[in-house]
Design a protein around this motif. Structure first.
Motif, PDB file in Angstrom:
ATOM      1  N   THR A   5       0.945  -1.149   0.122  1.00 19.89           N
ATOM      2  CA  THR A   5       0.042   0.147   0.054  1.00 19.89           C
ATOM      3  C   THR A   5       0.938   1.280   0.020  1.00 19.89           C
ATOM      4  O   THR A   5       0.636   2.292  -0.816  1.00 19.89           O
ATOM      5  N   ALA A   6       1.750   1.370   0.794  1.00 22.74           N
ATOM      6  CA  ALA A   6       2.961   2.599   0.863  1.00 22.74           C
ATOM      7  C   ALA A   6       3.396   2.643  -0.389  1.00 22.74           C
ATOM      8  O   ALA A   6       3.414   3.708  -0.669  1.00 22.74           O
ATOM      9  N   THR A   7       4.084   1.549  -0.866  1.00 16.28           N
ATOM     10  CA  THR A   7       4.606   1.695  -2.168  1.00 16.28           C
ATOM     11  C   THR A   7       3.902   2.301  -3.345  1.00 16.28           C
ATOM     12  O   THR A   7       4.384   3.076  -3.943  1.00 16.28           O
ATOM     13  N   VAL A   8       2.836   1.617  -3.284  1.00 16.86           N
ATOM     14  CA  VAL A   8       1.767   2.111  -4.622  1.00 16.86           C
ATOM     15  C   VAL A   8       1.571   3.782  -4.350  1.00 16.86           C
ATOM     16  O   VAL A   8       1.465   4.399  -5.326  1.00 16.86           O
ATOM     17  N   LEU A   9       1.237   4.039  -3.066  1.00 21.36           N
ATOM     18  CA  LEU A   9       0.557   5.294  -2.977  1.00 21.36           C
ATOM     19  C   LEU A   9       1.814   6.296  -3.189  1.00 21.36           C
ATOM     20  O   LEU A   9       1.720   7.502  -3.762  1.00 21.36           O
ATOM     21  N   VAL A  10       3.078   6.190  -2.608  1.00 18.15           N
ATOM     22  CA  VAL A  10       4.160   7.204  -2.677  1.00 18.15           C
ATOM     23  C   VAL A  10       4.469   7.105  -4.151  1.00 18.15           C
ATOM     24  O   VAL A  10       5.089   8.095  -4.943  1.00 18.15           O
ATOM     25  N   SER A  11       4.549   5.786  -5.074  1.00 20.03           N
ATOM     26  CA  SER A  11       4.808   5.720  -6.522  1.00 20.03           C
ATOM     27  C   SER A  11       3.652   6.699  -7.160  1.00 20.03           C
ATOM     28  O   SER A  11       4.196   7.300  -8.168  1.00 20.03           O
ATOM     29  N   PHE A  12       2.493   6.441  -6.937  1.00 21.65           N
ATOM     30  CA  PHE A  12       1.540   7.210  -7.574  1.00 21.65           C
ATOM     31  C   PHE A  12       1.482   8.692  -7.340  1.00 21.65           C
ATOM     32  O   PHE A  12       1.693   9.362  -8.415  1.00 21.65           O
ATOM     33  N   ILE A  13       1.752   9.074  -6.048  1.00 20.98           N
ATOM     34  CA  ILE A  13       1.558  10.513  -5.788  1.00 20.98           C
ATOM     35  C   ILE A  13       3.031  11.037  -6.374  1.00 20.98           C
ATOM     36  O   ILE A  13       2.947  12.164  -6.980  1.00 20.98           O
ATOM     37  N   GLY A  14       4.139  10.760  -6.190  1.00 21.95           N
ATOM     38  CA  GLY A  14       5.560  11.085  -6.766  1.00 21.95           C
ATOM     39  C   GLY A  14       5.334  11.363  -8.329  1.00 21.95           C
ATOM     40  O   GLY A  14       5.874  12.390  -8.731  1.00 21.95           O
ATOM     41  N   SER A  15       5.202  10.185  -8.932  1.00 14.67           N
ATOM     42  CA  SER A  15       5.262  10.257 -10.327  1.00 14.67           C
ATOM     43  C   SER A  15       4.178  10.939 -10.855  1.00 14.67           C
ATOM     44  O   SER A  15       4.461  11.747 -11.993  1.00 14.67           O
ATOM     45  N   CYS A  16       2.965  11.009 -10.527  1.00 20.70           N
ATOM     46  CA  CYS A  16       1.967  11.952 -11.104  1.00 20.70           C
ATOM     47  C   CYS A  16       2.342  13.641 -10.992  1.00 20.70           C
ATOM     48  O   CYS A  16       2.375  14.403 -11.747  1.00 20.70           O
ATOM     49  N   THR A  30       7.024   3.389   4.440  1.00 21.52           N
ATOM     50  CA  THR A  30       8.068   2.940   3.488  1.00 21.52           C
ATOM     51  C   THR A  30       9.465   3.865   3.579  1.00 21.52           C
ATOM     52  O   THR A  30       9.477   4.955   4.234  1.00 21.52           O
ATOM     53  N   SER A  31      10.380   3.270   2.981  1.00 22.41           N
ATOM     54  CA  SER A  31      11.799   4.023   3.096  1.00 22.41           C
ATOM     55  C   SER A  31      11.658   5.002   1.982  1.00 22.41           C
ATOM     56  O   SER A  31      10.731   5.103   1.336  1.00 22.41           O
ATOM     57  N   PRO A  32      12.583   5.785   1.761  1.00 22.12           N
ATOM     58  CA  PRO A  32      12.586   7.112   1.099  1.00 22.12           C
ATOM     59  C   PRO A  32      12.310   6.623  -0.544  1.00 22.12           C
ATOM     60  O   PRO A  32      12.898   5.685  -1.191  1.00 22.12           O
ATOM     61  N   ALA A  33      11.562   7.649  -1.045  1.00 22.48           N
ATOM     62  CA  ALA A  33      11.296   7.480  -2.509  1.00 22.48           C
ATOM     63  C   ALA A  33      12.516   8.294  -3.177  1.00 22.48           C
ATOM     64  O   ALA A  33      13.018   9.226  -2.571  1.00 22.48           O
ATOM     65  N   THR A  34      12.668   8.043  -4.438  1.00 25.35           N
ATOM     66  CA  THR A  34      13.577   8.478  -5.257  1.00 25.35           C
ATOM     67  C   THR A  34      13.406   8.414  -6.773  1.00 25.35           C
ATOM     68  O   THR A  34      12.201   7.584  -6.902  1.00 25.35           O
ATOM     69  N   VAL A  35      14.041   9.232  -7.647  1.00 25.20           N
ATOM     70  CA  VAL A  35      13.791   8.991  -9.071  1.00 25.20           C
ATOM     71  C   VAL A  35      14.367   7.646  -9.465  1.00 25.20           C
ATOM     72  O   VAL A  35      15.271   7.249  -9.037  1.00 25.20           O
ATOM     73  N   TYR A  36      13.789   7.210 -10.526  1.00 26.09           N
ATOM     74  CA  TYR A  36      13.998   5.617 -10.871  1.00 26.09           C
ATOM     75  C   TYR A  36      14.930   5.567 -12.148  1.00 26.09           C
ATOM     76  O   TYR A  36      14.328   6.312 -13.081  1.00 26.09           O
ATOM     77  N   LEU A  37      16.034   4.587 -11.932  1.00 27.71           N
ATOM     78  CA  LEU A  37      16.811   4.525 -13.062  1.00 27.71           C
ATOM     79  C   LEU A  37      15.745   4.154 -14.375  1.00 27.71           C
ATOM     80  O   LEU A  37      16.246   4.286 -15.583  1.00 27.71           O
TER      81      LEU A  37
END
Length: 466
Positions: free
Chosen positions: A73-84, A333-340
């Motif tokens: 849940t945390a991974t999906v939410l962070v990825s959704f919010i950050g990428s959008c 979750t641990s910190p988000a960052t930009v993805y290779l």
């Protein structure tokens, strides 16, 4: 190579009315030399290349005590919010998600190794995010980018490219550990031959400039992997500690309910104890350098730069990256960052924020559908990562190899990023080498003040991980 400028279907056409025209104007798709179809294909490619994070990140966090379902849940939410946000605000095609590597640092080194309570560990992640956001708002990373010489920037891009390719080869178990030669070629098996076949097909599609080549390659390789463990071969080497799983493409269900039980489980005051300051520093500097390196590498490889030669919309991109890191801990979750893996979509032709926005939207259904991701095996994404590494290695030819004082730090970045299996350590050592080289040559005036600051921080980080 600039592969992104050669694929994508139809040439850019004039803006059209209706929803398509509104999207085109919002993300400046036509103006960027792309098409909406190309951006959609690039978004799907980026998402498929990075979607493993939805399963792998929670699996790592589970070792720290975060429930797997809560980690999803945390991974999906962070990825959704950050990428959008990266797509809408920064107008950049770069995906944001919880960082791999730094999640292992969080789980294995901090919580399991140093016995830091989980809620306090998340508090350290939060305070590192606060400092990260302050640095972004002060545009310190912009100053760092401006201080890094051009040849070292090229070296960073190439080093990241080789790192991505190495990850792909390791994910496919084509390159394996060896006590005699450090790494070695694996024994050829039906699994290995399936990967090789998938790689050849994907590469052929890329060479022929077929729109959606990388995404098509992933789908074809997944189909080719279905018989593994059923008709031939044994995929248990990929099972992650479950040796009785012999098949590579597995149906594990359709629906899984989201778990918000770990949202807000964070100790902010406890994390401010002096004893935890080194962990906050490591999270801050690791996230800072990895994001900086990725921005630089992708911008150099794909020519996503503005008139001044800086990564396009770098200020806004850094703001989004910092805020994504800030919200990670409260979500669990641990910190988000930009993805290779964003390089896969860029290599497929993605040029605008529409890529990141669509990729972010694609994460959201997996709040409920995460079991579906088990259908895409590592050997299907590996060819894409290897070809992305090729794409990102193009700037190697632009390094001035005749000027040894600049070529040496660039070379160190190229080799140390993959060989240390760490963007942060590889870049840190290259920056230290650059400063020491200038000192040895008596050219102190060529070292900008911010580089002194970064070199000191890099030295502290290197000593911290010893």
């Amino acid at each position: 190579m600039n592969y992104q400028s050669k694929v994508g279907g139809d040439p850019a056409s004039p803006e059209k009315p209706g929803l398509g025209g509104a999207i085109d104007r919002l993300f400046e798709v036509t103006r960027s030399g792309s098409t909406i179809r190309t951006e959609i294909i690039a978004a799907l490619t980026t998402f498929l290349a990075a979607s493993y994070v939805i399963v792998v990140n929670p699996a790592i966090l589970q070792n720290a005590g975060i429930p797997f379902s809560g980690g999803v849940t945390a991974t999906v939410l962070v990825s959704f919010i950050g990428s959008c946000a990266m797509g809408l605000y920064a107008r950049s095609p770069i995906l944001v998600a919880p960082g791999m590597g730094i999640n292992a640092l969080f789980a294995y080194t901090m919580v399991m190794g140093a016995k830091v309570p989980l809620e306090i560990a998340l508090g350290c992640v939060f305070w590192a995010g606060v400092l990260f956001t302050v640095l972004a708002m002060l545009n310190l990373r912009t100053a760092v980018i401006e201080a890094i010489p051009k040849d070292l920037r090229y070296g960073i891009a190439c080093g990241i490219g080789l790192f991505i390719a190495l990850i792909g080869l390791e994910n496919a178990k084509f390159i394996v550990a060896s006590p005699d030669t450090i790494v070695a070629l694996t024994q050829f098996t039906p699994v290995t031959l399936t990967f090789i076949t998938g790689f050849i097909i994907t590469a052929a599609l890329v060479v022929r400039r077929i729109p959606g080549a990388m995404m098509a390659g992933m789908i074809i390789t997944t189909v080719l992997a279905i018989p593994i463990g059923r008709l031939w071969g044994d995929g248990s080497a990929f099972a992650g500690g479950t040796p009785d799983v012999y098949t590579r493409v597995n149906w594990s269900g359709l629906f899984a309910a989201p778990d918000f039980s770990f949202v807000g489980r964070i100790d902010l005051l406890g994390a401010l104890q002096v004893a935890y300051a080194p962990f906050i520093f490591v999270f801050l500097f690791t996230n800072f350098v990895e994001a900086l390196s990725t921005f630089l590498g992708l911008a150099e490889a794909a020519n996503l730069k503005d008139e001044s030669g800086m990564p396009r919309n770098i200020k806004e991109s850094m703001h989004v990256d910092a805020v994504a890191a800030l919200i990670s801990a409260p979500l669990g979750t641990s910190p988000a960052t930009v993805y290779l893996e964003s390089g896969a979509g860029i290599a497929q032709g993605g040029r605008t924020g529409l890529v990141a926005f669509i990729a972010g939207l694609l994460f959201l259904p997996f709040l409920f559908l995460s079991p579906l991701l088990s259908l895409v095996p590592a050997i299907a994404t590996a060819p894409v990562l290897i070809l992305t590494g090729l794409f990102m290695s193009e700037p190697m030819g632009q390094i001035n190899w005749a000027d040894m004082e600049d070529a040496i730090p660039a070379f160190l970045a190229i080799v140390l990023i993959p060989l240390t299996f760490s963007i942060t350590l590889g870049l840190s050592l290259a920056i230290i080498a650059f400063v020491l080289m200038k000192l040895a040559l008596g050219k102190v005036s060529e070292i900008k003040p911010v580089m002194w600051f970064v070199a000191v921080l890099a030295a502290m980080l290197v000593m911290q991980v010893q």
